[in-house]
Write an enzyme that holds these catalytic residues in place. Structure first.
Site, PDB file in Angstrom:
ATOM      1  N   LEU A 105      43.884  31.559  37.075  1.00 51.11           N
ATOM      2  CA  LEU A 105      42.605  31.651  37.816  1.00 51.11           C
ATOM      3  C   LEU A 105      43.080  31.916  39.059  1.00 51.11           C
ATOM      4  O   LEU A 105      43.871  31.762  39.628  1.00 51.11           O
ATOM      5  CB  LEU A 105      41.886  30.244  37.985  1.00 51.11           C
ATOM      6  CG  LEU A 105      41.300  29.686  36.916  1.00 51.11           C
ATOM      7  CD1 LEU A 105      40.505  28.202  37.331  1.00 51.11           C
ATOM      8  CD2 LEU A 105      40.112  30.652  36.160  1.00 51.11           C
ATOM      9  N   ASP A 106      42.264  33.344  39.621  1.00 57.99           N
ATOM     10  CA  ASP A 106      42.546  33.888  40.703  1.00 57.99           C
ATOM     11  C   ASP A 106      42.677  32.670  41.955  1.00 57.99           C
ATOM     12  O   ASP A 106      41.898  31.698  41.945  1.00 57.99           O
ATOM     13  CB  ASP A 106      41.720  34.772  41.132  1.00 57.99           C
ATOM     14  CG  ASP A 106      41.669  36.208  40.232  1.00 57.99           C
ATOM     15  OD1 ASP A 106      42.805  36.228  39.670  1.00 57.99           O
ATOM     16  OD2 ASP A 106      40.819  36.653  40.106  1.00 57.99           O
ATOM     17  N   LYS A 107      43.248  33.166  43.096  1.00 60.05           N
ATOM     18  CA  LYS A 107      43.389  32.271  44.179  1.00 60.05           C
ATOM     19  C   LYS A 107      41.870  31.695  44.619  1.00 60.05           C
ATOM     20  O   LYS A 107      41.688  30.520  45.062  1.00 60.05           O
ATOM     21  CB  LYS A 107      44.027  32.991  45.394  1.00 60.05           C
ATOM     22  CG  LYS A 107      44.386  31.914  46.606  1.00 60.05           C
ATOM     23  CD  LYS A 107      45.282  32.644  47.254  1.00 60.05           C
ATOM     24  CE  LYS A 107      45.433  31.867  48.868  1.00 60.05           C
ATOM     25  NZ  LYS A 107      45.941  32.925  49.908  1.00 60.05           N
ATOM     26  N   LYS A 212      35.952  39.829  37.555  1.00 64.59           N
ATOM     27  CA  LYS A 212      35.648  40.353  38.443  1.00 64.59           C
ATOM     28  C   LYS A 212      35.542  41.853  38.249  1.00 64.59           C
ATOM     29  O   LYS A 212      34.681  42.874  38.582  1.00 64.59           O
ATOM     30  CB  LYS A 212      36.787  40.424  39.414  1.00 64.59           C
ATOM     31  CG  LYS A 212      36.551  38.968  40.301  1.00 64.59           C
ATOM     32  CD  LYS A 212      37.914  38.594  41.221  1.00 64.59           C
ATOM     33  CE  LYS A 212      37.616  37.299  41.655  1.00 64.59           C
ATOM     34  NZ  LYS A 212      38.952  37.008  42.437  1.00 64.59           N
TER      35      LYS A 212
END
Ligand code: URA
Length: 257
Positions: A105-107, A212
């Protein structure tokens, strides 16, 4: 000959906490070995012979693999180590070797992350062609039009060789009429744009920044992203941000299905 191990290591390997956490538990007198309270973390036990009881429950030998469910907070990276950032491993109450996050998962993304040392299971969940469904709660800028929804459902161009695979879209909230019962209406959220939409987006693949990029492709940039399910696992309502626990037996059965 059966091998003796330190009591704190035995308990930590059995998933009862990190070494420092189980040391405290032992020192508080919550552990008994063969019916006698054990106060010394360095005490040796032979897992095959000794009966170790923690708060009234017998602790078995270390399982072959462990499976943790983390509600990842924003601000940490999905890696086992990183020079600059906090990692998700800091939230796992174990220092068992070989643990890693299953996928990324992205930051700035929150939500469900599975952490295990079972490489085969991770492969089953992540290998191309075997990808399981992942559902995200997504808050985006602007109104998600019927046309945008149709595009997301059919597949969009995110600059890869192929269009994305069909996704499932469910509008769950937002600022505009017809957007449903807005989550943001119940919880005060800073810096919300005047017009925004909240949706559940279910995707099958796991391309880099996929959600995104999909939302940007239809002109609705993501302002908040949280994974709420992965295959048969759902983020439990009572697992707070930053909390991490072992999968229940039922969750594990469903996962291994
Ligand atoms: N898609 C994204 O864009 N980011 C994530 O963290 C997960 C899915």
């Amino acid at each position: 000959m059966a091998k003796a191990v330190r009591l704190d290591k035995f308990l930590a390997d059995a998933g009862k906490g990190t070494r420092s956490e189980v040391k405290k538990i032992i020192q508080k007198g919550q552990v008994q070995v063969n019916g006698v309270p054990a106060k010394k973390p360095e005490m040796k036990v032979v897992p095959e012979n000794d009966v170790v009881v923690l708060s009234g429950e017998t602790v078995g030998a270390a399982p072959e693999f462990v499976y943790y469910l983390l509600n990842k907070p924003a601000g940490c990276v999905s890696a086992t180590e990183d020079r600059n950032d906090r990692t998700v491993m800091e939230y796992v109450p174990s220092d068992r070797k070989g643990l890693f996050p299953v996928g990324r998962l992205d930051k700035d993304t929150e939500g469900l992350l599975l952490i295990t040392d079972d490489g085969m299971l991770a492969h089953e969940l992540l290998a191309p062609g075997k990808h399981v469904d992942k559902t995200y709660f997504v808050r985006v800028e602007g109104k998600l039009t019927v046309e945008n929804i149709r595009n997301l459902e059919n597949g969009v161009d995110i600059g890869e060789e192929k269009m994305t695979m069909p996704a499932k879209v469910e509008i769950v909230g937002g600022s505009w009429e017809g957007a449903g019962d807005s989550q943001s209406g119940r919880v005060r959220i800073e810096n919300l744009p005047e017009v925004y939409t909240e949706l559940h987006l279910t995707i099958h693949e796991g391309k880099f920044h996929q959600v995104k990029r999909m939302m940007a492709a239809v002109g609705n940039p993501v302002i908040y992203l949280k994974r709420i399910s992965m295959g048969p696992l759902t983020l439990p309502d009572n697992l707070k941000k930053g909390e991490c626990r072992l999968l229940t037996e039922e969750e594990l059965l469903r996962l291994k299905g």
